[in-house]
Design a protein around this motif. Structure first.
Motif: not given
Length: 375
Positions: A18-19, A21-24, A198-201, A242-245
């Motif tokens: 979710a985090e 997606a919000v950042a994107m 958990g990040g975008p493709a 963000v997904a990495v974090e």
């Protein structure tokens, strides 16, 4: 009441956090091409460079040595074509992005065999490194996408140093699940992916060690310090960082939690089952297995009808199930390999998911037994 679908295919791609997606969404709302000199472009450039710093820190790399790509497969291809190596060695259990390149571009004798657990055979690798035209490039997955088996990269890196070879480590499945550092792995090139954690493709990165050879083979836009032309996907890169974090927060505790889910799952498998790579060190989230006598394509469809998403051991781009080259390299016969299935857990997985997956599998196995008895 509609049953909530259960997702157990994290190795194919994790649900977006979710985090991220919000950042994107914020980056998409900003707009702008990072190569533009106006305020919109400068803001997008700042977001990309901030993401670069964060991902570099996570990998203990230098930010200027992070090359953003459209995904892990592109990053692998970039390394393979830009290393300047005279020869290429790959393991028999590599991802198709590397294996198919080797099969088409270079001598098939440069394929290093694996043992029954899918671990590269170091004696045979040593011989290949000694014989291969220099400088050689060895491409090796840190963790296999089908079985989750982890390779002994430290020992492999030492062999590469001894024989003056370059080392390309595909860490797409490992990053975010186990510790990954370009320095600790002693990799010349390291590849990571966004959508596995958990990040975008559509986002990945090639990480260069300091001084790593890189002969530019792509020309045009000059982006990524001239190493990968084309407008960067700023929103995807921001989501990646963000997904990495989030993936690296309490990673050890999360690995232990997911490993417990995997172990619970394997302990509950129907009696006539085989787990591939069980004798080796594996990713905590991955189980590659077969139920004796059950066809993988039939099982994947049946599980989907039960509301459970799993995969076969290997699925090609068309979605058709095919026999796994990886399992064949491990000495698994075709009758058993045709039943190979993969369950992979992640950040949204729960104990109840494991129980539901096992319930569905046992139901399908029981149905198969009844059909066999009727025949």
């Amino acid at each position: 009441m509609t049953k909530t679908p259960i997702y157990c295919d994290y190795n194919a791609g994790a649900p977006i956090r979710a985090e991220a997606a919000v950042a994107m969404s914020r980056a998409l709302a900003l707009g702008g091409n990072a190569s533009s000199v106006h305020a919109f472009g400068r803001r997008m450039r700042a977001m990309i460079e901030d993401a670069r710093e964060k991902i570099a820190a996570a990998l203990e790399a230098q930010a200027e040595n992070i090359v953003f790509t459209g995904g892990a497969s592109e990053a692998l291809q970039l390394a393979l074509t830009s290393s300047g190596a005279a020869s290429l060695i790959v393991s028999a259990v590599e991802h198709d992005a590397v294996y198919e390149h080797a099969k088409r571009a270079l001598n098939a004798d440069h394929i290093a065999p694996a043992d029954e657990n899918g671990v590269i055979k170091l004696d045979e690798l040593t011989a290949l490194l000694a014989e291969a035209p220099k400088p050689a490039l060895l491409a090796l997955q840190l963790a296999n996408n089908e079985t989750g088996v982890i390779q002994p990269i430290a020992r492999v890196a030492a062999l590469c140093r001894e024989h003056g070879a370059l080392l390309l480590v595909d860490a797409a499945q490992a990053f975010g699940r186990i510790p990954v550092s370009v320095g600790d792995l002693d990799a010349t090139y390291l590849v990571v992916s966004s959508h596995k954690l958990g990040g975008p493709a559509g986002a990945g990165a090639l990480v260069l060690a300091p001084g790593a050879p890189f002969v530019t083979t792509r020309f045009g836009g000059g982006q990524e310090r001239g190493r990968r032309p084309g407008t960067e996907n700023g929103a995807a890169i921001v989501g990646f960082a963000v997904a990495v974090e989030w993936a690296l927060q309490d990673m050890a505790a999360e690995a232990a939690r997911v490993r417990a889910l995997r172990d619970r799952f394997e302990a509950g498998l129907p009696g006539e089952s085989v787990v591939f790579g069980a004798g080796a060190l594996r990713l905590p989230n991955t189980s590659n297995f077969a139920l004796i006598g059950l066809n993988a394509e039939t099982a994947v469809i049946a599980m989907d009808l039960e509301g459970v998403a799993i995969s076969s051991g290997a699925a090609c781009s068309s979605g058709k199930v095919r026999l796994s080259r990886v399992l064949a390299a491990m000495g698994v016969g075709p009758d058993l390999a045709k039943g190979a299935l993969r369950v992979s857990f992640g950040h949204e997985s729960k104990e109840t998911d494991v129980d539901e997956v096992l319930l569905a599998l046992n139901k399908i196995a029981a149905r198969r037994s009844l059909q066999g008895a009727a025949a």
